[in-house]
Write a protein that holds these residues in place. Sequence first.
Motif, PDB file in Angstrom:
ATOM      1  N   ASP A 196     -40.151  -1.256 -13.460  1.00 17.44           N
ATOM      2  CA  ASP A 196     -40.130  -0.846 -12.055  1.00 17.44           C
ATOM      3  C   ASP A 196     -41.405  -1.288 -11.338  1.00 17.44           C
ATOM      4  O   ASP A 196     -41.375  -1.687 -10.165  1.00 17.44           O
ATOM      5  N   GLY A 197     -42.532  -1.229 -12.049  1.00 17.82           N
ATOM      6  CA  GLY A 197     -43.797  -1.628 -11.439  1.00 17.82           C
ATOM      7  C   GLY A 197     -43.873  -3.114 -11.149  1.00 17.82           C
ATOM      8  O   GLY A 197     -44.643  -3.558 -10.297  1.00 17.82           O
ATOM      9  N   LEU A 198     -43.084  -3.913 -11.874  1.00 21.57           N
ATOM     10  CA  LEU A 198     -43.064  -5.362 -11.666  1.00 21.57           C
ATOM     11  C   LEU A 198     -41.874  -5.807 -10.823  1.00 21.57           C
ATOM     12  O   LEU A 198     -41.652  -7.000 -10.640  1.00 21.57           O
ATOM     13  N   THR A 199     -41.109  -4.837 -10.316  1.00 18.46           N
ATOM     14  CA  THR A 199     -39.914  -5.161  -9.530  1.00 18.46           C
ATOM     15  C   THR A 199     -40.285  -5.459  -8.079  1.00 18.46           C
ATOM     16  O   THR A 199     -41.045  -4.723  -7.460  1.00 18.46           O
ATOM     17  N   ALA A 200     -39.774  -6.566  -7.552  1.00 18.08           N
ATOM     18  CA  ALA A 200     -40.023  -6.965  -6.166  1.00 18.08           C
ATOM     19  C   ALA A 200     -38.871  -7.839  -5.703  1.00 18.08           C
ATOM     20  O   ALA A 200     -38.075  -8.317  -6.512  1.00 18.08           O
ATOM     21  N   SER A 201     -38.766  -8.044  -4.401  1.00 20.49           N
ATOM     22  CA  SER A 201     -37.772  -8.977  -3.870  1.00 20.49           C
ATOM     23  C   SER A 201     -38.146 -10.384  -4.302  1.00 20.49           C
ATOM     24  O   SER A 201     -39.313 -10.784  -4.196  1.00 20.49           O
ATOM     25  N   TRP A 202     -37.157 -11.130  -4.795  1.00 24.46           N
ATOM     26  CA  TRP A 202     -37.445 -12.455  -5.335  1.00 24.46           C
ATOM     27  C   TRP A 202     -37.635 -13.467  -4.223  1.00 24.46           C
ATOM     28  O   TRP A 202     -36.774 -13.650  -3.372  1.00 24.46           O
ATOM     29  N   ASN A 203     -38.795 -14.142  -4.239  1.00 26.39           N
ATOM     30  CA  ASN A 203     -39.077 -15.223  -3.309  1.00 26.39           C
ATOM     31  C   ASN A 203     -39.393 -16.463  -4.147  1.00 26.39           C
ATOM     32  O   ASN A 203     -40.502 -16.598  -4.671  1.00 26.39           O
ATOM     33  N   PRO A 204     -38.429 -17.393  -4.315  1.00 31.58           N
ATOM     34  CA  PRO A 204     -38.638 -18.559  -5.179  1.00 31.58           C
ATOM     35  C   PRO A 204     -39.858 -19.389  -4.800  1.00 31.58           C
ATOM     36  O   PRO A 204     -40.453 -20.037  -5.665  1.00 31.58           O
ATOM     37  N   GLU A 205     -40.254 -19.372  -3.516  1.00 33.75           N
ATOM     38  CA  GLU A 205     -41.388 -20.196  -3.084  1.00 33.75           C
ATOM     39  C   GLU A 205     -42.707 -19.705  -3.663  1.00 33.75           C
ATOM     40  O   GLU A 205     -43.699 -20.429  -3.651  1.00 33.75           O
ATOM     41  N   GLU A 206     -42.735 -18.461  -4.155  1.00 30.16           N
ATOM     42  CA  GLU A 206     -43.958 -17.947  -4.759  1.00 30.16           C
ATOM     43  C   GLU A 206     -44.212 -18.550  -6.139  1.00 30.16           C
ATOM     44  O   GLU A 206     -45.317 -18.475  -6.665  1.00 30.16           O
ATOM     45  N   PHE A 207     -43.184 -19.140  -6.730  1.00 26.66           N
ATOM     46  CA  PHE A 207     -43.311 -19.684  -8.084  1.00 26.66           C
ATOM     47  C   PHE A 207     -43.463 -21.204  -8.011  1.00 26.66           C
ATOM     48  O   PHE A 207     -42.562 -21.900  -7.555  1.00 26.66           O
ATOM     49  N   GLN A 208     -44.616 -21.690  -8.443  1.00 23.70           N
ATOM     50  CA  GLN A 208     -44.895 -23.114  -8.444  1.00 23.70           C
ATOM     51  C   GLN A 208     -45.157 -23.582  -9.878  1.00 23.70           C
ATOM     52  O   GLN A 208     -45.409 -22.776 -10.775  1.00 23.70           O
ATOM     53  N   ASP A 209     -45.120 -24.891 -10.079  1.00 20.47           N
ATOM     54  CA  ASP A 209     -45.386 -25.467 -11.400  1.00 20.47           C
ATOM     55  C   ASP A 209     -46.892 -25.486 -11.637  1.00 20.47           C
ATOM     56  O   ASP A 209     -47.578 -26.456 -11.315  1.00 20.47           O
ATOM     57  N   GLU A 210     -47.419 -24.398 -12.194  1.00 21.16           N
ATOM     58  CA  GLU A 210     -48.860 -24.273 -12.393  1.00 21.16           C
ATOM     59  C   GLU A 210     -49.372 -25.216 -13.479  1.00 21.16           C
ATOM     60  O   GLU A 210     -50.505 -25.692 -13.413  1.00 21.16           O
ATOM     61  N   TYR A 211     -48.532 -25.497 -14.478  1.00 18.64           N
ATOM     62  CA  TYR A 211     -48.972 -26.379 -15.564  1.00 18.64           C
ATOM     63  C   TYR A 211     -49.230 -27.799 -15.065  1.00 18.64           C
ATOM     64  O   TYR A 211     -50.244 -28.412 -15.380  1.00 18.64           O
ATOM     65  N   THR A 212     -48.296 -28.321 -14.239  1.00 12.43           N
ATOM     66  CA  THR A 212     -48.478 -29.678 -13.714  1.00 12.43           C
ATOM     67  C   THR A 212     -49.740 -29.762 -12.858  1.00 12.43           C
ATOM     68  O   THR A 212     -50.479 -30.748 -12.918  1.00 12.43           O
ATOM     69  N   SER A 213     -50.010 -28.716 -12.052  1.00 10.52           N
ATOM     70  CA  SER A 213     -51.227 -28.699 -11.228  1.00 10.52           C
ATOM     71  C   SER A 213     -52.469 -28.703 -12.105  1.00 10.52           C
ATOM     72  O   SER A 213     -53.446 -29.423 -11.837  1.00 10.52           O
ATOM     73  N   ALA A 214     -52.446 -27.895 -13.180  1.00  8.24           N
ATOM     74  CA  ALA A 214     -53.593 -27.829 -14.088  1.00  8.24           C
ATOM     75  C   ALA A 214     -53.788 -29.160 -14.807  1.00  8.24           C
ATOM     76  O   ALA A 214     -54.922 -29.626 -14.992  1.00  8.24           O
ATOM     77  N   LEU A 215     -52.675 -29.790 -15.207  1.00 13.29           N
ATOM     78  CA  LEU A 215     -52.771 -31.083 -15.886  1.00 13.29           C
ATOM     79  C   LEU A 215     -53.331 -32.143 -14.946  1.00 13.29           C
ATOM     80  O   LEU A 215     -54.156 -32.982 -15.337  1.00 13.29           O
ATOM     81  N   MET A 216     -52.903 -32.121 -13.673  1.00 13.26           N
ATOM     82  CA  MET A 216     -53.401 -33.091 -12.696  1.00 13.26           C
ATOM     83  C   MET A 216     -54.901 -32.909 -12.466  1.00 13.26           C
ATOM     84  O   MET A 216     -55.645 -33.887 -12.337  1.00 13.26           O
ATOM     85  N   LYS A 217     -55.376 -31.657 -12.438  1.00 11.84           N
ATOM     86  CA  LYS A 217     -56.812 -31.400 -12.280  1.00 11.84           C
ATOM     87  C   LYS A 217     -57.602 -31.974 -13.455  1.00 11.84           C
ATOM     88  O   LYS A 217     -58.685 -32.527 -13.294  1.00 11.84           O
TER      89      LYS A 217
END
Length: 296
Positions: A196-217
């Motif tokens: 319940d504490g982690l429950t929220a309305s789903w907004n797909p735009e909040e989820f990005q490919d963090e691994y690809t960004s880290a690899l590019m850095k």
Amino acid sequence: MKPIWKGAISFGLVNIPVQLLSAEERTELNFNMIDQRDHARIKYQRINAETGKEVPWENIVKMYEFEDGSYVVVTDEDFEKADPKASKTIEIEQFIEAKELNPMYLEKPYYVAPVKGGEKPYSLLRDAMKESGKVAIGRVTIRTKQSMGAILPVGDALVLNLLRYSDEIRTTETLNLPEGEKITDKEMDLAISLIDGLTASWNPEEFQDEYTSALMKRIEAKAKLKGKDLPEEPEEEEVTPSKVVDIMDLLKKSIETKSRKRSDPADKAAPGDKSKTSKSSGKSDEKAAPRKRKSS
């Protein structure tokens, strides 16, 4: 955007002229293969097994080989004329309730767009499916493969999602899944409180490919060093499975950590900062009340 298929949706006696356009946009990093000894690029060639010479694309055709070693050359015309109707028509075979569509079968989405003359029947099918809560199931042949597909309304568009066939889905019979584990009421209440504490309305735009960004850095950092090694970074602590005896303690700590994060002003997004959108909407702002388990 270039259509990958043109034809019609067959809906009873109605034919709706449509085209399919890819709904995906891949964002993976592209890499080239090189020889580590001199960093020369690796090239792949299409070689004739008899002459050893490279074969240009225009001279390459497909062939089907039988068990006895004989074969038949298959042309583009053969693919088209094998079943002309199948290659040009998405035949709706049945409608099902949207909740019946098992996500395990979903494979690849395409936008279905009407072409000239198909606007009215397209709108009718889309709106009727919205009103009825139904999903259309049919077959479509794209290039050289026939697939099962589900057509569903998404906003103002119809989307065709290719489906896997049932024999392409592995069963869970070979998995060693737990059965008969005794879960206490307290464990269940804590687990549900964390959910319940982690429950929220789903907004797909909040989820990005963090691994690809880290690899590019990391790639950009290596480029600046011009061949030198990057400094060693501390290794991440190895994740170990939670033991039965510490599940309660871990659940409590997880809930406490989530509560601290929610109350920490530094964790809140600054106005206009979309990179740290708060996810504490909905039920997550309310403390979950203890739940009673139903007795069987």
